[in-house]
Design an enzyme around this catalytic site. Structure first.
Site, PDB file in Angstrom:
ATOM      1  N   ASN A   7      17.418 -11.345  11.766  1.00 60.08           N
ATOM      2  CA  ASN A   7      18.086 -12.625  12.018  1.00 60.08           C
ATOM      3  C   ASN A   7      17.874 -13.468  10.769  1.00 60.08           C
ATOM      4  O   ASN A   7      16.746 -13.870  10.466  1.00 60.08           O
ATOM      5  CB  ASN A   7      17.519 -13.320  13.258  1.00 60.08           C
ATOM      6  CG  ASN A   7      18.201 -14.659  13.524  1.00 60.08           C
ATOM      7  OD1 ASN A   7      18.551 -15.381  12.593  1.00 60.08           O
ATOM      8  ND2 ASN A   7      18.394 -14.985  14.793  1.00 60.08           N
ATOM      9  N   GLU A  34      22.915 -14.324  13.374  1.00 67.20           N
ATOM     10  CA  GLU A  34      23.036 -15.715  12.934  1.00 67.20           C
ATOM     11  C   GLU A  34      23.519 -15.812  11.487  1.00 67.20           C
ATOM     12  O   GLU A  34      22.936 -16.515  10.662  1.00 67.20           O
ATOM     13  CB  GLU A  34      21.726 -16.487  13.133  1.00 67.20           C
ATOM     14  CG  GLU A  34      21.467 -16.837  14.589  1.00 67.20           C
ATOM     15  CD  GLU A  34      20.543 -18.029  14.755  1.00 67.20           C
ATOM     16  OE1 GLU A  34      21.057 -19.162  14.825  1.00 67.20           O
ATOM     17  OE2 GLU A  34      19.317 -17.834  14.816  1.00 67.20           O
ATOM     18  N   ASP A 145      18.156  -9.533  17.610  1.00 67.43           N
ATOM     19  CA  ASP A 145      17.327 -10.636  18.094  1.00 67.43           C
ATOM     20  C   ASP A 145      17.540 -10.718  19.595  1.00 67.43           C
ATOM     21  O   ASP A 145      18.565 -11.214  20.049  1.00 67.43           O
ATOM     22  CB  ASP A 145      17.740 -11.925  17.386  1.00 67.43           C
ATOM     23  CG  ASP A 145      16.963 -13.129  17.886  1.00 67.43           C
ATOM     24  OD1 ASP A 145      16.129 -12.969  18.808  1.00 67.43           O
ATOM     25  OD2 ASP A 145      17.198 -14.233  17.365  1.00 67.43           O
ATOM     26  N   ASN A 147      15.658 -12.399  21.696  1.00 65.76           N
ATOM     27  CA  ASN A 147      15.197 -13.670  22.262  1.00 65.76           C
ATOM     28  C   ASN A 147      14.416 -13.461  23.563  1.00 65.76           C
ATOM     29  O   ASN A 147      14.473 -14.281  24.481  1.00 65.76           O
ATOM     30  CB  ASN A 147      16.360 -14.653  22.443  1.00 65.76           C
ATOM     31  CG  ASN A 147      16.586 -15.513  21.204  1.00 65.76           C
ATOM     32  OD1 ASN A 147      15.636 -16.039  20.622  1.00 65.76           O
ATOM     33  ND2 ASN A 147      17.832 -15.640  20.786  1.00 65.76           N
ATOM     34  N   ASP A 216      12.364  -9.569  18.046  1.00 60.93           N
ATOM     35  CA  ASP A 216      13.352  -8.745  17.347  1.00 60.93           C
ATOM     36  C   ASP A 216      12.974  -7.288  17.568  1.00 60.93           C
ATOM     37  O   ASP A 216      11.891  -6.850  17.153  1.00 60.93           O
ATOM     38  CB  ASP A 216      13.371  -9.111  15.865  1.00 60.93           C
ATOM     39  CG  ASP A 216      13.746 -10.574  15.665  1.00 60.93           C
ATOM     40  OD1 ASP A 216      14.950 -10.868  15.585  1.00 60.93           O
ATOM     41  OD2 ASP A 216      12.822 -11.426  15.634  1.00 60.93           O
ATOM     42  N   ASP A 245      13.538 -17.901   9.716  1.00 63.14           N
ATOM     43  CA  ASP A 245      12.373 -17.989  10.614  1.00 63.14           C
ATOM     44  C   ASP A 245      12.038 -16.627  11.238  1.00 63.14           C
ATOM     45  O   ASP A 245      11.021 -16.503  11.918  1.00 63.14           O
ATOM     46  CB  ASP A 245      12.555 -19.079  11.679  1.00 63.14           C
ATOM     47  CG  ASP A 245      13.907 -19.081  12.357  1.00 63.14           C
ATOM     48  OD1 ASP A 245      14.812 -18.342  11.923  1.00 63.14           O
ATOM     49  OD2 ASP A 245      14.072 -19.833  13.331  1.00 63.14           O
ATOM     50  N   HIS A 246      12.871 -15.608  10.987  1.00 60.11           N
ATOM     51  CA  HIS A 246      12.605 -14.246  11.467  1.00 60.11           C
ATOM     52  C   HIS A 246      12.288 -13.307  10.302  1.00 60.11           C
ATOM     53  O   HIS A 246      12.793 -13.495   9.193  1.00 60.11           O
ATOM     54  CB  HIS A 246      13.835 -13.667  12.170  1.00 60.11           C
ATOM     55  CG  HIS A 246      14.217 -14.372  13.425  1.00 60.11           C
ATOM     56  ND1 HIS A 246      14.041 -13.811  14.671  1.00 60.11           N
ATOM     57  CD2 HIS A 246      14.798 -15.576  13.632  1.00 60.11           C
ATOM     58  CE1 HIS A 246      14.501 -14.643  15.599  1.00 60.11           C
ATOM     59  NE2 HIS A 246      14.958 -15.727  14.997  1.00 60.11           N
TER      60      HIS A 246
END
Length: 257
Positions: A7, A34, A145, A147, A216, A245-246
DNA sequence: ATGGTGGTCCAACCA
């Protein structure tokens, strides 16, 4: 064959990091989430110069997914069965005889949110989609991802996260129902360091303090799991300048490319 | 400390 998911939280911003990581890790397949780009803005040429072809499903501002490989993925699919959705979260394709589903599962925001209801509905449609897919294909990867942190080992502070979005029982049950179709979380086939995560909040020094979650995932059918030799999180890009951020997650398989 | 940072795009939403 090396297969990875990342991501990138805006491919426009993260393209230099993606190109650098492709050089360092040399995956054969990379699923991105994303991207936050319309299809007309997708950096086809820069990726081609790096040796990768891509199929992609983008939109303005939010979401957006892409599947990169050394040759153009075949039989692309961008929708779940029976789930009309303007949000671009699915990019499936076939690479080297392996059917690969790259996903950006809805975040859900909080368990009392409309977005959480949408997330559970999306996951139900994903289950139906994958059930049909697994009837047709033996070698299948489902990654992205998710989530969802599969269990408390995947959470830096399980007590603080208990029942919260990304860790709630309905979300974990939805993930388990995917695994029950005949998929395995490849990361857990191998010994892993404790507190290995794939996402850290930008806020409050999340990465510095290793306050993260493992959300992930790379899932594989038995035929893929049997040939899987490693599955790791590469934390390094999370420490680079202007990171996502991943962190990327990569699995390697014997045979093929 | 119920905040913080970051992307998109310039107010407010999303994560």
């Amino acid at each position: 064959m090396r297969v990875a998911t990342w991501n990138v939280n805006s491919l426009r911003v993260r393209l230099p990091q993606v190109l650098e990581w492709l050089t360092l890790a040399s995956p054969d397949v990379l699923g991105l989430q994303e991207t936050k780009l319309t299809d007309g803005e997708f950096p086809i040429e820069a990726l081609a110069a790096a040796g990768y072809q891509a199929v992609f499903a983008g939109q303005k501002t939010y979401n957006g997914v892409a599947l990169l490989a050394r040759e153009l993925p075949e039989d692309p699919v961008t929708e779940l069965v029976g789930f009309e959705d303007p949000q671009r979260r699915v990019m499936a394709g076939t690479v080297g005889g392996v059917r690969i589903w790259n996903l950006y599962v809805p975040n859900g925001q909080s368990v009392d949110s409309d977005k959480y209801t949408y997330k559970l509905g999306w996951l139900a449609a994903l289950r139906e989609t994958l059930a049909a897919e697994l009837e047709k294909h033996e070698r299948v990867i489902v990654m992205g991802d998710f989530n969802i942190a599969p269990d408390d080992r995947d959470v830096h502070d399980p007590a603080a996260w208990a029942g919260k979005v990304l860790c709630s029982e309905p979300e974990r049950s939805a993930l388990t129902s995917l695994l029950d179709l005949g998929l395995e979380d490849l990361f857990r086939r191998f010994d892993q360091a404790e507190d290995t995560f794939s996402w850290w909040d930008y806020r409050a020094g999340g990465f510095r303090r290793n306050h993260g979650l493992r959300i992930d995932l790379i899932l594989g059918t038995a035929a893929m799991a049997d040939t899987c030799t490693t599955c790791v999180v590469d934390r390094a890009p999370r420490a680079w300048e202007r990171p996502s951020d991943h962190a990327p997650v990569m699995a390697e398989f014997e045979g093929g490319a």
